[in-house]
Design an enzyme around this catalytic site. Structure first.
Site, PDB file in Angstrom:
ATOM      1  N   CYS A  98       0.837  -1.204   0.000  1.00 35.13           N
ATOM      2  CA  CYS A  98       0.000   0.000   0.000  1.00 35.13           C
ATOM      3  C   CYS A  98       0.872   1.254   0.000  1.00 35.13           C
ATOM      4  O   CYS A  98       1.826   1.343   0.755  1.00 35.13           O
ATOM      5  CB  CYS A  98      -0.894  -0.029   1.239  1.00 35.13           C
ATOM      6  SG  CYS A  98      -1.844   1.458   1.496  1.00 35.13           S
ATOM      7  N   CYS A 102      -4.273   7.072  -1.485  1.00 32.44           N
ATOM      8  CA  CYS A 102      -5.646   7.039  -1.980  1.00 32.44           C
ATOM      9  C   CYS A 102      -6.643   7.454  -0.904  1.00 32.44           C
ATOM     10  O   CYS A 102      -7.718   7.944  -1.212  1.00 32.44           O
ATOM     11  CB  CYS A 102      -5.996   5.666  -2.536  1.00 32.44           C
ATOM     12  SG  CYS A 102      -5.924   4.370  -1.312  1.00 32.44           S
ATOM     13  N   THR A 189      -4.039   4.690   7.948  1.00 34.27           N
ATOM     14  CA  THR A 189      -3.081   4.363   6.896  1.00 34.27           C
ATOM     15  C   THR A 189      -2.274   5.594   6.483  1.00 34.27           C
ATOM     16  O   THR A 189      -2.853   6.628   6.141  1.00 34.27           O
ATOM     17  CB  THR A 189      -3.846   3.812   5.678  1.00 34.27           C
ATOM     18  OG1 THR A 189      -4.469   2.591   6.058  1.00 34.27           O
ATOM     19  CG2 THR A 189      -2.915   3.569   4.500  1.00 34.27           C
ATOM     20  N   HIS A 290     -13.538   4.861  -1.966  1.00 33.84           N
ATOM     21  CA  HIS A 290     -12.435   4.037  -1.456  1.00 33.84           C
ATOM     22  C   HIS A 290     -12.595   2.572  -1.880  1.00 33.84           C
ATOM     23  O   HIS A 290     -11.605   1.891  -2.159  1.00 33.84           O
ATOM     24  CB  HIS A 290     -12.371   4.164   0.066  1.00 33.84           C
ATOM     25  CG  HIS A 290     -10.993   3.946   0.604  1.00 33.84           C
ATOM     26  ND1 HIS A 290      -9.872   4.501   0.036  1.00 33.84           N
ATOM     27  CD2 HIS A 290     -10.542   3.214   1.652  1.00 33.84           C
ATOM     28  CE1 HIS A 290      -8.794   4.122   0.706  1.00 33.84           C
ATOM     29  NE2 HIS A 290      -9.174   3.338   1.688  1.00 33.84           N
ATOM     30  N   TYR A 294     -10.092  -0.869  -4.931  1.00 31.30           N
ATOM     31  CA  TYR A 294      -9.425  -2.127  -4.568  1.00 31.30           C
ATOM     32  C   TYR A 294      -9.118  -3.057  -5.738  1.00 31.30           C
ATOM     33  O   TYR A 294      -8.156  -3.822  -5.679  1.00 31.30           O
ATOM     34  CB  TYR A 294     -10.233  -2.840  -3.477  1.00 31.30           C
ATOM     35  CG  TYR A 294      -9.824  -2.364  -2.107  1.00 31.30           C
ATOM     36  CD1 TYR A 294     -10.098  -1.057  -1.700  1.00 31.30           C
ATOM     37  CD2 TYR A 294      -9.134  -3.187  -1.226  1.00 31.30           C
ATOM     38  CE1 TYR A 294      -9.692  -0.605  -0.455  1.00 31.30           C
ATOM     39  CE2 TYR A 294      -8.736  -2.741   0.013  1.00 31.30           C
ATOM     40  CZ  TYR A 294      -9.016  -1.456   0.405  1.00 31.30           C
ATOM     41  OH  TYR A 294      -8.608  -1.007   1.630  1.00 31.30           O
ATOM     42  N   CYS A 297      -5.641  -1.346  -6.851  1.00 28.00           N
ATOM     43  CA  CYS A 297      -4.438  -1.561  -6.029  1.00 28.00           C
ATOM     44  C   CYS A 297      -4.219  -3.049  -5.763  1.00 28.00           C
ATOM     45  O   CYS A 297      -3.097  -3.549  -5.894  1.00 28.00           O
ATOM     46  CB  CYS A 297      -4.499  -0.760  -4.746  1.00 28.00           C
ATOM     47  SG  CYS A 297      -5.777  -1.229  -3.588  1.00 28.00           S
TER      48      CYS A 297
END
Lengths: 490, 101
Positions: A98, A102, A189, A290, A294, A297
């Site tokens: 990660c 984002c 994060t 968000h 996925y 990423c």
């Protein structure tokens, strides 16, 4: 825009209070526990200057007309949404972990749109304030941590009903200069290696919870803020090299608990203060943006897992086995299915009243729901092909030992033409990327599976589907009755 | 010959885009690789990793070659044949430029 080196230098000027095992981390840029996450974020800065990737990682600001990092951009079209997903996949292919930016990106897009709606309905001036903050972020290329998840205490109680009011971030006081907030944000994060954080509520709110309806921006080193860095599976290996698996970029995003002890925020950085009616909209938009990510990423991360699994099959001498080939094909199928969902929810994006673009929330939630399953299956297949040695190998120190190392070299050998160290390193990479913290992040990052199912329940329109079925089944009276008198669900 | 190279971003590329460009330029010793928006370019070479071909183009009305997945200017072309096919097109453009001068 900043380069990776300029990002690192700018971080040295930020002085967040960060603890790990009771000790202060003096420099997040240099400390072995945080350095890999800084490196991953730095990749997002460096790729903006690489001609191979700049078409995805940079964009023209709709506010200033200047070339900016896409991570500071407000989506102006469905194409922007699609390019976001493609950018995430391209960066993940470089880091295998990660790179954290984002979250702030999505927080900015959600706040931009929601402050506009608030101003239209309530006559407030939050949007103008937010646009000024956005220009500042675009100009400085600062990294922004999106800060949504509250500790939540008793999950059966609303924020205002908690025995401890600090279980959700709330407004303690306000005066002519600004507001004071208290509480904490969990699983943050990239927080410790960001410049600013953007606070948002964590759930839809009622009038009795209005003190919890707060959105604002503040530096990560603002007075009253400190961070407790989270543990990760095998995190003490960050003091080794080979045993990390991915020594340069680590695993997931370097999460922490961020404590906000009566933190002052000036009015120009406050974007919601008591407008509980819009908390749900802000949360839903952030969550959907968000969840869109996925398939991008994790698609890129899965590309690396597929490559590692194919390579380990070669080292093991099993690459030509039909079942191994089929398992790798299955991993490709699952990865591209995840990617397809992200592309679909982006391509189906639509314009909001403020002019920015928003993903199809139903498809975005389907994307993330699939992540909570397919990543586990991709990792399961990787474990299946790689073999048990990925979980039982001796340490790097033993491998490097003049006496013990000879035995590890001999007994961990696969196909003769490959050095044992290659097999060892690839095994460690698979171990790093397919277990522990990385898997849990796939489950709960951007919201737990049940959060997506709530959205699917809301948007799935099951009543309409029942009508479709009844029509085909020849239940004419029922159809006629519904058409004549719309139900509450309609 | 000055070649402005534009990459799409290569998120899900069917080939190694940078390696393809390096191979093409390796076969044309006189070629110079420039940014796509350079006003000095003689030709624009677009390298999109798949047939979606989402690379944004700079304003340019001159000679352009588009590689998109396993195609060159929409003609199917395998990975191994790609560099040669592009090089041939570049050579034609180079010769035309020379004649015009």
């Amino acid at each position: 825009m900043k380069t990776g080196a300029e990002y690192r230098e700018s971080l040295r000027k930020v002085k967040p209070i960060v603890y790990f095992e009771t000790q202060l981390i003096e420099s997040v840029v240099d400390h072995p526990l945080t350095k890999p996450h800084v490196n991953a974020a730095a990749m997002t800065y460096d790729m903006a200057f690489d001609p191979q990737f700049e078409d995805l990682v940079t964009v023209t600001s709709h506010l200033t007309g200047k070339k900016i990092s896409r991570f500071t951009h407000i989506h102006q079209s469905a194409e922007d949404l699609v390019k976001k997903v493609k950018m995430l996949r391209a960066i993940s292919q470089k880091t295998g972990s990660c790179y954290q930016r984002c979250v702030g990106f999505d927080a900015m897009n959600a706040t931009y749109a929601t402050t506009y709606d608030m101003d239209q309905k309530l006559g407030t001036n939050y949007h103008k304030r937010f646009v000024e903050f956005l220009k500042f972020i675009q100009e400085t290329d600062f990294m922004l941590a999106g800060a949504m998840t509250d500790p939540k205490g008793d999950r059966g109680l609303r924020p205002g009903q908690q025995a401890d009011p600090d279980q959700f971030v709330h407004i303690v006081s306000k005066d002519e200069k600004g507001i004071v907030i208290r509480g904490a944000k969990q699983h943050m994060t990239g927080m410790v290696n960001s410049h600013y954080m953007l606070i948002m509520p964590t759930t839809a709110l009622t009038e009795e919870d209005k003190d919890y309806a707060v959105s604002c921006a503040l530096p990560v080193d603002a007075p009253g803020v400190f961070h407790i860095f989270g543990r990760q599976t095998n995190d003490k290996r960050k003091f080794d090299e080979m045993d990390q698996g991915n020594a340069e970029f680590g695993v997931v995003g370097g999460e922490c608990l961020t404590v906000l002890n009566d933190v002052f925020v000036p009015w120009d950085k406050v974007f919601m203060c008591g407008e509980y009616q819009f908390a749900g909209t802000l949360v839903e938009r952030f969550a959907s943006y968000h969840r869109q990510n996925y398939g991008g990423c994790k698609g890129g991360v899965s590309d690396i897992i597929i490559g590692a699994t194919a390579a380990i099959a070669e080292y093991n001498g099993a690459a030509k086995a039909a079942h191994v080939k089929d398992k790798i094909v299955e991993m490709v199928h699952l990865t591209e299915s995840l990617y397809a969902c992200s592309i679909a929810c982006s391509a189906e994006g639509h314009k909001l009243p403020c002019g920015s673009y928003y993903v199809d929330p139903l498809l975005a939630n389907v994307t993330k729901q699939n992540i909570t399953r397919h990543i586990y299956e991709i990792c399961r297949l990787s474990h299946d092909v790689a073999g048990g040695f990925t979980a039982t190998m001796p340490s790097e120190k033993d491998f490097m030992d003049p006496e013990l190392g000879k035995y590890i070299e001999k007994y961990y050998k696969g196909v003769a033409s490959f050095p044992t160290e290659e097999r060892y390193r690839m095994g460690r990479l698979i171990e790093n990327m397919t277990g522990g913290t990385a898997l849990v992040e796939s489950m709960h990052g951007a919201g737990s599976p049940q959060a997506q199912r709530v959205m699917l329940t809301r948007q799935g329109n099951v009543e309409y589907k029942k009508e479709l079925a009844k029509r085909l089944a020849g239940i004419k009276n029922e159809v006629a009755k519904k058409e004549a008198a719309p139900t509450k669900e309609k | 010959m000055k070649i402005g190279v534009k990459f799409c971003g290569n998120c899900n590329s069917r080939f190694n885009a940078r390696a393809i460009v390096e191979e093409i330029l390796g076969g044309l010793p006189e070629a110079v690789w420039l940014p796509a928006d350079s006003p000095e370019k003689d030709v624009l070479l677009v390298i999109s990793g798949c047939t979606v071909d989402c690379a944004t183009r700079p304003l340019w009305s001159g000679a352009t070659i588009v590689v998109a997945g396993e195609t060159v200017d929409s003609q199917v072309c395998s990975n191994t044949e790609l560099p040669k096919a592009v090089s041939s097109k570049l050579e034609v453009i180079r010769d035309e430029l020379a004649r015009n001068i």
